[in-house]
Motif scaffolding. Structure first.
Motif, PDB file in Angstrom:
ATOM      1  N   LEU A  25     -85.711  31.430  17.778  1.00 50.93           N
ATOM      2  CA  LEU A  25     -85.856  32.516  18.737  1.00 50.93           C
ATOM      3  C   LEU A  25     -87.024  32.228  19.666  1.00 50.93           C
ATOM      4  O   LEU A  25     -88.028  31.635  19.268  1.00 50.93           O
ATOM      5  CB  LEU A  25     -86.096  33.846  18.017  1.00 50.93           C
ATOM      6  N   SER A  26     -86.889  32.667  20.889  1.00 54.20           N
ATOM      7  CA  SER A  26     -87.953  32.498  21.875  1.00 54.20           C
ATOM      8  C   SER A  26     -89.060  33.520  21.622  1.00 54.20           C
ATOM      9  O   SER A  26     -88.808  34.733  21.623  1.00 54.20           O
ATOM     10  CB  SER A  26     -87.397  32.683  23.283  1.00 54.20           C
ATOM     11  N   ALA A  84     -89.429  35.691  24.604  1.00 47.08           N
ATOM     12  CA  ALA A  84     -88.394  36.724  24.687  1.00 47.08           C
ATOM     13  C   ALA A  84     -88.702  37.857  23.715  1.00 47.08           C
ATOM     14  O   ALA A  84     -88.497  39.041  24.038  1.00 47.08           O
ATOM     15  CB  ALA A  84     -87.025  36.116  24.393  1.00 47.08           C
ATOM     16  N   LEU A  85     -89.186  37.532  22.533  1.00 50.20           N
ATOM     17  CA  LEU A  85     -89.535  38.572  21.553  1.00 50.20           C
ATOM     18  C   LEU A  85     -90.674  39.443  22.074  1.00 50.20           C
ATOM     19  O   LEU A  85     -90.657  40.671  21.911  1.00 50.20           O
ATOM     20  CB  LEU A  85     -89.934  37.931  20.227  1.00 50.20           C
ATOM     21  N   PHE A  97     -89.319  41.681  24.742  1.00 50.83           N
ATOM     22  CA  PHE A  97     -88.548  42.757  24.129  1.00 50.83           C
ATOM     23  C   PHE A  97     -89.455  43.856  23.576  1.00 50.83           C
ATOM     24  O   PHE A  97     -89.156  45.048  23.706  1.00 50.83           O
ATOM     25  CB  PHE A  97     -87.667  42.192  23.010  1.00 50.83           C
ATOM     26  N   GLN A 123     -84.898  37.178  30.083  1.00 51.20           N
ATOM     27  CA  GLN A 123     -85.420  37.054  28.726  1.00 51.20           C
ATOM     28  C   GLN A 123     -84.623  37.907  27.746  1.00 51.20           C
ATOM     29  O   GLN A 123     -84.351  37.485  26.612  1.00 51.20           O
ATOM     30  CB  GLN A 123     -86.900  37.464  28.691  1.00 51.20           C
ATOM     31  N   LEU A 171     -82.483  36.617  24.509  1.00 50.44           N
ATOM     32  CA  LEU A 171     -82.705  37.095  23.141  1.00 50.44           C
ATOM     33  C   LEU A 171     -81.418  37.632  22.534  1.00 50.44           C
ATOM     34  O   LEU A 171     -81.127  37.393  21.352  1.00 50.44           O
ATOM     35  CB  LEU A 171     -83.802  38.179  23.134  1.00 50.44           C
ATOM     36  N   GLU A 172     -80.633  38.372  23.314  1.00 54.05           N
ATOM     37  CA  GLU A 172     -79.359  38.887  22.810  1.00 54.05           C
ATOM     38  C   GLU A 172     -78.425  37.733  22.425  1.00 54.05           C
ATOM     39  O   GLU A 172     -77.732  37.788  21.402  1.00 54.05           O
ATOM     40  CB  GLU A 172     -78.694  39.767  23.860  1.00 54.05           C
ATOM     41  N   GLN A 216     -79.406  34.703  21.486  1.00 50.74           N
ATOM     42  CA  GLN A 216     -79.963  34.041  20.299  1.00 50.74           C
ATOM     43  C   GLN A 216     -79.720  34.862  19.028  1.00 50.74           C
ATOM     44  O   GLN A 216     -79.482  34.314  17.949  1.00 50.74           O
ATOM     45  CB  GLN A 216     -81.468  33.793  20.490  1.00 50.74           C
ATOM     46  N   LEU A 217     -79.749  36.171  19.165  1.00 48.35           N
ATOM     47  CA  LEU A 217     -79.534  37.054  18.013  1.00 48.35           C
ATOM     48  C   LEU A 217     -78.049  37.298  17.748  1.00 48.35           C
ATOM     49  O   LEU A 217     -77.667  37.674  16.628  1.00 48.35           O
ATOM     50  CB  LEU A 217     -80.236  38.395  18.247  1.00 48.35           C
TER      51      LEU A 217
END
Length: 302
Positions: free
Chosen positions: A6-7, A10-11, A14, A40, A44-45, A47-48
């Motif tokens: 995960l970035s 990006a976290l 978020f 970003q 993240l969406e 990656q998750l």
């Protein structure tokens, strides 16, 4: 090892969006463009593999899973920030190991340490009670606040203050010298014995007859004699710097005799080849000022 891919950016983005619930507002907090925030969040969406927002005309709301995720991420960033701050403080903190003769440490230095830490918050003092002069080749000590003659081969000695002695007793102690008083004595160590003034020497210097040793109690440290005197167990031959706090608090009173200057003095002793760090320099300057200020206010006069 974590297998999360995960970035971190990006976290973090978020976590801000979760608080602001608006991409434009979050962009203002992060000092980036709203399109960068949107990018970003899409990253993240992806990656998750889950949707994080319910998008509205004016802002967003979090999905149920995103609300739980935001709670954990915020805790994680708080822990991370705490760890980074601690690491930075640790790198900025300098430790100085100082040995001090025990009675001076307990009765003179410790009450003043709040001032030291206020003046030098990035210096950590490690204090070691030590009578005999430190062997700097064998012990991990930076300096020794010692009582002695100041002539030590291979060592640098910064003279800080002279010392005086005079008799003291508890306010309620009624017996006088030469009239059945119990004497409380300090047994000088190997190094300071020539520089100390014991009761026999004190009587001679005062041109008084020395009383019998039958009424003499001997302790290992000056501070012990003062504590015994405070509890009404006799008369102690006090060292001025060590006794003053008890006198100021009316736990002890000075008897009407002229203070006698001792042959030895207080020194800050360090190896000649010591690493003279900023912390050690600051400590030396602070100790010098403390002794100076102390003797301005507490003159050892009759």
């Amino acid at each position: 090892m974590s297998n999360l891919n995960l970035s971190l950016t990006a976290l973090h983005t978020f976590s801000v969006v979760a608080k602001e619930l608006n991409f434009t507002a979050a962009a203002g907090v992060l000092h980036i463009s709203p399109s960068a925030v949107s990018h970003q969040m899409k990253l993240l969406e992806a990656q998750l593999g889950m949707s994080l927002f319910h998008r509205k005309s004016k802002g967003v709301t979090l999905t149920r899973d995103a609300t739980l995720l935001a709670e954990h991420i915020n805790k994680g960033f708080n822990i991370l920030e705490f760890g980074v701050d601690n690491a930075r403080r640790s790198s900025q903190t300098e430790r100085v190991v100082l040995a001090v003769i025990p009675s001076l440490l307990e009765h003179w230095l410790i009450p003043k340490l709040s001032d030291f830490y206020r003046c030098y918050p990035n210096i950590e003092l490690q204090l070691v009670a030590k009578d005999q002069l430190v062997d700097f080749n064998r012990e991990h000590v930076d300096a020794h606040l010692h009582f002695g003659h100041g002539q030590y081969q291979g060592l640098t000695c910064q003279q800080l203050a002279a010392e005086w002695v005079y008799p003291v007793c508890a306010p309620h102690y009624s017996k006088k010298l030469g009239e059945g008083a119990h004497l409380l004595s300090y047994q000088g160590g190997k190094e300071d014995a020539p520089g100390s003034i014991d009761w026999q020497a004190w009587f001679e210097l005062q041109s008084l007859n020395y009383v019998s040793r039958d009424r003499l109690t001997v302790f290992s440290h000056v501070g012990h004699t003062l504590t015994a005197a405070k509890h009404g167990q006799g008369i102690a031959l006090a060292w001025h710097h060590i006794a003053t706090e008890m006198i100021t608090q009316s736990a002890l009173i000075k008897m009407p005799y002229t203070p006698l200057k001792m042959p030895f003095s207080y020194f800050l002793i360090m190896p000649n080849k010591a690493n003279y760090t900023n912390g050690l320099r600051c400590l030396g300057e602070w100790l010098e000022q403390q002794f100076h200020d102390f003797n301005l206010v507490n003159k050892p006069v009759r």
